[in-house]
Scaffold this motif. Structure first.
Motif, PDB file in Angstrom:
ATOM      1  N   PHE A  13       0.819  -1.217   0.000  1.00  0.00           N
ATOM      2  CA  PHE A  13       0.000   0.000   0.000  1.00  0.00           C
ATOM      3  C   PHE A  13       0.853   1.268   0.000  1.00  0.00           C
ATOM      4  CE2 PHE A  13      -1.986  -3.038   3.208  1.00  0.00           C
ATOM      5  CZ  PHE A  13      -2.530  -3.847   2.232  1.00  0.00           C
ATOM      6  N   ALA A  14       2.127   1.116  -0.343  1.00  0.00           N
ATOM      7  CA  ALA A  14       3.062   2.242  -0.411  1.00  0.00           C
ATOM      8  C   ALA A  14       4.035   1.969  -1.549  1.00  0.00           C
ATOM      9  CB  ALA A  14       3.800   2.397   0.912  1.00  0.00           C
ATOM     10  N   ASP A  15       4.974   2.864  -1.743  1.00  0.00           N
ATOM     11  CA  ASP A  15       6.010   2.641  -2.759  1.00  0.00           C
ATOM     12  C   ASP A  15       7.298   3.286  -2.279  1.00  0.00           C
ATOM     13  OD1 ASP A  15       5.713   5.370  -3.206  1.00  0.00           O
ATOM     14  OD2 ASP A  15       4.570   5.123  -5.051  1.00  0.00           O
ATOM     15  N   SER A  16       8.282   3.371  -3.167  1.00  0.00           N
ATOM     16  CA  SER A  16       9.596   3.887  -2.768  1.00  0.00           C
ATOM     17  C   SER A  16       9.527   5.311  -2.226  1.00  0.00           C
ATOM     18  CB  SER A  16      10.550   3.826  -3.960  1.00  0.00           C
ATOM     19  OG  SER A  16      10.723   2.494  -4.413  1.00  0.00           O
ATOM     20  N   ALA A  17       8.529   6.083  -2.674  1.00  0.00           N
ATOM     21  CA  ALA A  17       8.406   7.470  -2.220  1.00  0.00           C
ATOM     22  C   ALA A  17       8.102   7.557  -0.730  1.00  0.00           C
ATOM     23  CB  ALA A  17       7.316   8.187  -3.013  1.00  0.00           C
ATOM     24  N   SER A  18       7.621   6.470  -0.125  1.00  0.00           N
ATOM     25  CA  SER A  18       7.332   6.502   1.311  1.00  0.00           C
ATOM     26  C   SER A  18       8.598   6.726   2.127  1.00  0.00           C
ATOM     27  CB  SER A  18       6.641   5.202   1.743  1.00  0.00           C
ATOM     28  OG  SER A  18       7.477   4.077   1.539  1.00  0.00           O
ATOM     29  N   TYR A  19       9.748   6.470   1.521  1.00  0.00           N
ATOM     30  CA  TYR A  19      11.034   6.676   2.194  1.00  0.00           C
ATOM     31  C   TYR A  19      11.664   8.023   1.855  1.00  0.00           C
ATOM     32  CZ  TYR A  19      11.752   1.835   3.858  1.00  0.00           C
ATOM     33  OH  TYR A  19      11.684   0.633   4.514  1.00  0.00           O
ATOM     34  N   ALA A  20      10.977   8.888   1.126  1.00  0.00           N
ATOM     35  CA  ALA A  20      11.607  10.095   0.587  1.00  0.00           C
ATOM     36  C   ALA A  20      12.383  10.917   1.621  1.00  0.00           C
ATOM     37  CB  ALA A  20      10.564  10.958  -0.122  1.00  0.00           C
ATOM     38  N   PRO A  21      11.811  11.272   2.780  1.00  0.00           N
ATOM     39  CA  PRO A  21      12.589  12.078   3.736  1.00  0.00           C
ATOM     40  C   PRO A  21      13.802  11.327   4.284  1.00  0.00           C
ATOM     41  CG  PRO A  21      10.231  12.108   4.275  1.00  0.00           C
ATOM     42  CD  PRO A  21      10.440  11.023   3.257  1.00  0.00           C
ATOM     43  N   LEU A 216       3.235   4.595   9.090  1.00  0.00           N
ATOM     44  CA  LEU A 216       4.227   5.225   8.207  1.00  0.00           C
ATOM     45  C   LEU A 216       5.234   6.025   9.034  1.00  0.00           C
ATOM     46  CD1 LEU A 216       2.188   6.381   5.073  1.00  0.00           C
ATOM     47  CD2 LEU A 216       3.938   4.606   5.194  1.00  0.00           C
ATOM     48  N   VAL A 217       5.959   5.331   9.865  1.00  0.00           N
ATOM     49  CA  VAL A 217       6.899   5.947  10.790  1.00  0.00           C
ATOM     50  C   VAL A 217       7.997   6.711  10.060  1.00  0.00           C
ATOM     51  CG1 VAL A 217       8.254   3.810  10.938  1.00  0.00           C
ATOM     52  CG2 VAL A 217       8.370   5.476  12.799  1.00  0.00           C
ATOM     53  N   MET A 218       8.328   6.302   8.844  1.00  0.00           N
ATOM     54  CA  MET A 218       9.390   6.987   8.085  1.00  0.00           C
ATOM     55  C   MET A 218       8.973   8.405   7.697  1.00  0.00           C
ATOM     56  SD  MET A 218       8.262   3.955   6.699  1.00  0.00           S
ATOM     57  CE  MET A 218       8.087   4.076   4.927  1.00  0.00           C
ATOM     58  N   LEU A 219       7.657   8.630   7.563  1.00  0.00           N
ATOM     59  CA  LEU A 219       7.165   9.955   7.200  1.00  0.00           C
ATOM     60  C   LEU A 219       6.842  10.791   8.432  1.00  0.00           C
ATOM     61  CD1 LEU A 219       4.830   9.188   4.153  1.00  0.00           C
ATOM     62  CD2 LEU A 219       7.058  10.285   4.122  1.00  0.00           C
ATOM     63  N   SER A 220       6.417  10.145   9.506  1.00  0.00           N
ATOM     64  CA  SER A 220       6.040  10.894  10.710  1.00  0.00           C
ATOM     65  C   SER A 220       7.237  11.201  11.599  1.00  0.00           C
ATOM     66  CB  SER A 220       4.984  10.126  11.507  1.00  0.00           C
ATOM     67  OG  SER A 220       5.515   8.924  12.036  1.00  0.00           O
ATOM     68  N   HIS A 221       8.241  10.303  11.600  1.00  0.00           N
ATOM     69  CA  HIS A 221       9.411  10.452  12.462  1.00  0.00           C
ATOM     70  C   HIS A 221      10.702  10.175  11.674  1.00  0.00           C
ATOM     71  CE1 HIS A 221       6.177   9.983  15.383  1.00  0.00           C
ATOM     72  NE2 HIS A 221       6.986  10.350  16.354  1.00  0.00           N
ATOM     73  N   PRO A 222      10.939  10.914  10.592  1.00  0.00           N
ATOM     74  CA  PRO A 222      12.107  10.593   9.752  1.00  0.00           C
ATOM     75  C   PRO A 222      13.440  10.745  10.463  1.00  0.00           C
ATOM     76  CG  PRO A 222      11.126  12.696   9.111  1.00  0.00           C
ATOM     77  CD  PRO A 222      10.172  12.053  10.061  1.00  0.00           C
ATOM     78  N   ASP A 223      13.580  11.729  11.344  1.00  0.00           N
ATOM     79  CA  ASP A 223      14.862  11.948  12.014  1.00  0.00           C
ATOM     80  C   ASP A 223      15.222  10.752  12.900  1.00  0.00           C
ATOM     81  OD1 ASP A 223      14.989  14.396  10.798  1.00  0.00           O
ATOM     82  OD2 ASP A 223      14.369  15.541  12.568  1.00  0.00           O
ATOM     83  N   GLU A 224      14.232  10.259  13.641  1.00  0.00           N
ATOM     84  CA  GLU A 224      14.476   9.112  14.521  1.00  0.00           C
ATOM     85  C   GLU A 224      14.792   7.864  13.721  1.00  0.00           C
ATOM     86  OE1 GLU A 224      12.006  11.285  14.783  1.00  0.00           O
ATOM     87  OE2 GLU A 224      11.343  11.554  16.860  1.00  0.00           O
ATOM     88  N   VAL A 225      14.094   7.692  12.593  1.00  0.00           N
ATOM     89  CA  VAL A 225      14.329   6.521  11.741  1.00  0.00           C
ATOM     90  C   VAL A 225      15.727   6.578  11.133  1.00  0.00           C
ATOM     91  CG1 VAL A 225      13.634   5.372   9.602  1.00  0.00           C
ATOM     92  CG2 VAL A 225      11.904   6.069  11.271  1.00  0.00           C
ATOM     93  N   VAL A 226      16.124   7.735  10.654  1.00  0.00           N
ATOM     94  CA  VAL A 226      17.458   7.889  10.065  1.00  0.00           C
ATOM     95  C   VAL A 226      18.525   7.579  11.111  1.00  0.00           C
ATOM     96  CG1 VAL A 226      19.121   9.561   9.164  1.00  0.00           C
ATOM     97  CG2 VAL A 226      16.784   9.517   8.274  1.00  0.00           C
ATOM     98  N   ALA A 227      18.381   8.118  12.300  1.00  0.00           N
ATOM     99  CA  ALA A 227      19.374   7.872  13.357  1.00  0.00           C
ATOM    100  C   ALA A 227      19.458   6.383  13.688  1.00  0.00           C
ATOM    101  CB  ALA A 227      19.017   8.676  14.602  1.00  0.00           C
TER     102      ALA A 227
END
Length: 237
Positions: A13-21, A216-227
């Motif tokens: 239900f998503a695609d590669s753009a879900s990881y954009a940030p 969609l944690v990658m969109l709501s909390h991108p900084d935490e996910v990146v770290a």
């Protein structure tokens, strides 16, 4: 060992753009990143495709899987050059286990009542069945906590998952032989957070973090996910 290439695997239900940030931030930090488009046609087929992408990469790979992408990396992660696995609100299947079997051990999330089933043609065979999220329910069920205008776009551009994928059993569980990390989305309405916790605890993951986040944690909390991803990449480098 050299710094791994980070391969981000999206879910249903998503695609590669879900990881954009997350992708943008990792690139800005100098990481090598790949974000393949997962066909979402079958667990075994999707895992084989992702593994083919991974095996063409020169050097070690850190696989990151969101949601259904967690099931995909569980299988694709058996590739020799995969050195670690990161699960984001994901399914950590065991060998011989299917998505349906894992989910069946826990109460349904809000997703179950908001799925739409649509036939799609399969040349030379019976029609397959696409599973998607009801467009009206998508913002709250799948992406609560993300900007409403963004979720409305995501709702009408979602990538369905073939129903076949729910019943296929994982032939291997890469977390049994590779180090793994996991984020639990505690406010998840798509996957029961208990499913995420169970899989991570069963796998003895090196680190498990709970965020008060939607699916969609990658969109709501991108900084935490990146770290979190960078910490895992550092640990295997």
């Amino acid at each position: 060992m050299s710094t791994p290439t980070i391969v981000l695997v999206h879910g249903a239900f998503a695609d590669s753009a879900s990881y954009a940030p997350v992708t943008r931030a990792l690139l800005d930090q100098g990481h090598t990143v790949r974000v393949p488009a997962v066909p979402n046609r079958s667990l075994l087929g999707d895992a084989a495709y992702v593994r083919s992408v991974v095996e063409k990469i020169d050097g070690p790979v850190l696989l990151v899987g969101h949601s259904y992408g967690g099931a995909v990396i569980t299988v694709a992660g058996a590739a020799e050059n995969v050195v670690g696995l990161v699960y984001l609100a994901g399914y950590a299947l065991d060998e011989g286990e299917s998505l349906g079997a894992l989910q069946g051990g826990f109460p349904d999330s809000d997703l179950a009542a908001n799925l739409v089933y649509t036939p799609f043609p399969v040349p030379g065979a019976e029609d397959g069945t696409d599973v998607s999220v009801d467009v009206a329910a998508f913002p709250e069920v799948f992406a609560a906590g993300v900007d409403r205008r963004t979720t409305e776009v995501l709702a009408v551009s979602q990538r369905p998952l073939a129903a076949l994928a729910f019943g296929e059993e994982a032939p291997v569980a890469a977390w049994r032989t590779k180090p793994a990390w996991g984020i639990v989305s505690a406010a998840d309405h798509t996957i029961n957070p208990a499913v995420e916790r169970f899989g991570y605890e069963r796998g003895g993951f090196r680190s498990v973090v709970e965020l008060d986040a939607p699916h969609l944690v990658m969109l709501s909390h991108p900084d935490e996910v990146v770290a979190f991803i960078v910490d895992a990449a550092t640990a295997v480098a």
